[in-house]
Design a protein around this motif. Structure first.
Motif, PDB file in Angstrom:
ATOM      1  N   GLN A   1      -3.191   1.366  -7.516  1.00 36.51           N
ATOM      2  CA  GLN A   1      -4.416   0.434  -7.378  1.00 36.51           C
ATOM      3  C   GLN A   1      -3.676  -0.198  -8.330  1.00 36.51           C
ATOM      4  O   GLN A   1      -4.803  -2.273  -7.625  1.00 36.51           O
ATOM      5  N   GLN A   2      -2.763  -0.528  -8.727  1.00 38.05           N
ATOM      6  CA  GLN A   2      -2.889  -1.766 -10.090  1.00 38.05           C
ATOM      7  C   GLN A   2      -0.833  -2.786  -9.266  1.00 38.05           C
ATOM      8  O   GLN A   2      -0.811  -3.954  -8.973  1.00 38.05           O
ATOM      9  N   GLN A   3      -0.925  -2.300  -7.964  1.00 35.14           N
ATOM     10  CA  GLN A   3       0.091  -2.403  -6.869  1.00 35.14           C
ATOM     11  C   GLN A   3       0.928  -2.870  -7.877  1.00 35.14           C
ATOM     12  O   GLN A   3       2.321  -3.652  -7.408  1.00 35.14           O
TER      13      GLN A   3
ATOM     14  N   THR B   1       0.634  -0.746  -0.232  1.00 37.57           N
ATOM     15  CA  THR B   1      -0.328  -0.051   0.354  1.00 37.57           C
ATOM     16  C   THR B   1       0.722   1.760  -0.193  1.00 37.57           C
ATOM     17  O   THR B   1       2.132   1.000  -0.309  1.00 37.57           O
ATOM     18  N   GLY B   2       0.299   2.320  -0.238  1.00 37.68           N
ATOM     19  CA  GLY B   2       0.582   4.296   0.088  1.00 37.68           C
ATOM     20  C   GLY B   2       0.770   3.765  -1.239  1.00 37.68           C
ATOM     21  O   GLY B   2      -0.012   3.856  -1.923  1.00 37.68           O
ATOM     22  N   GLY B   3       1.036   5.728  -0.479  1.00 43.54           N
ATOM     23  CA  GLY B   3       0.527   6.146  -1.819  1.00 43.54           C
ATOM     24  C   GLY B   3      -0.803   7.009  -1.924  1.00 43.54           C
ATOM     25  O   GLY B   3      -1.767   6.446  -1.841  1.00 43.54           O
ATOM     26  N   TYR B   4      -0.843   7.491  -3.602  1.00 41.49           N
ATOM     27  CA  TYR B   4      -2.407   7.912  -3.383  1.00 41.49           C
ATOM     28  C   TYR B   4      -2.717   7.575  -5.616  1.00 41.49           C
ATOM     29  O   TYR B   4      -1.922   8.177  -6.197  1.00 41.49           O
TER      30      TYR B   4
END
Length: 230
Positions: A211-213, A185-188
């Motif tokens: 979203q796609q990681q 996770t992390g970021g926007y």
């Protein structure tokens, strides 16, 4: 009237016409070459005498329609050969001396990933007054904590990522290398940032798609095959 024949096994020509336009670095080789469909290759015609050991370069545009083999090309592929019927010294089937590999599908011989997470590092506090004076080795009841990198990964924490890889094929500017970090996770949304690499400047831009990681790194310079990048 001497001819130079370059055999290109498994290469093909997009056109049905055997004429292929080439651009030699000398006016003494015709710009009209012929393609052999039965035994794939090009035949070049010498139009005037060329001194021995004269460096010759032939440029063939992509618009000529010459296509690489479906299976790719091996590095220094030995069955790509050059021949000539030169009156002063014919040559039969001389293998090319250098040819880059073009793979149908690339691979990595090294792909190592390490993490260095941020965490609180706590330690005892030393000091205090004891007769006859200050005792710096005395352990006090209190502790002191500060944030720092732990030297290893820790779940749910912000982390530095170290990626070391070695590609079995050449890399060119704008080629992209993607790390699929499932569950991270992390970021926007999608964020872009700079990264450090060695050799210096090999990769300096990357992007993270939450979203796609996927972490995508963009190659900035030409990289020879089997070069280790950190």
């Amino acid at each position: 009237g001497d001819e130079l024949v370059i055999r290109l096994p498994s290469f093909s020509l997009a056109s049905n016409f055997s004429l292929v336009r080439v651009v030699p670095n000398t006016p003494f080789i015709s710009s009209d070459a012929s393609w052999n469909f039965n035994n794939p290759g090009l035949t070049l015609t010498v139009t005037s005498e060329i001194e021995a050991e004269t460096p010759i370069q032939i440029w063939i545009s992509s618009t000529s329609g010459v296509r690489l083999p479906v299976s790719g090309v091996e590095k220094n592929q030995k069955n790509i050969i050059i021949s000539t019927n030169a009156v002063s010294g014919p040559v039969v089937g001389y293998p090319i001396t250098a040819c880059p590999a073009v793979y149908q599908q690339g691979s990595f011989s090294i792909a190592d990933l390490k993490f260095d997470s941020i965490g609180s590092i706590c330690g005892s506090v030393f000091g205090g007054f004891e007769p006859p004076g200050y005792n710096s080795s005395k352990v006090l009841d209190s502790i002191v904590c500060q944030e720092g990198f732990l030297g290893k990964g820790r779940a749910k924490s912000v982390t530095r990522i170290y990626f070391r890889f070695q590609a079995a094929m050449r890399l060119y500017p704008t080629d992209e290398i993607s790390l699929y970090l499932v569950g991270f996770t992390g970021g926007y949304g999608r964020s872009q940032f700079e990264v450090k690499s060695s050799p210096n400047g090999t990769i300096h831009n990357a992007s993270w798609d939450r979203q796609q990681q996927v972490l995508t790194m963009t190659v900035a310079v030409f990289v020879e095959e089997f070069t280790t990048i950190d």
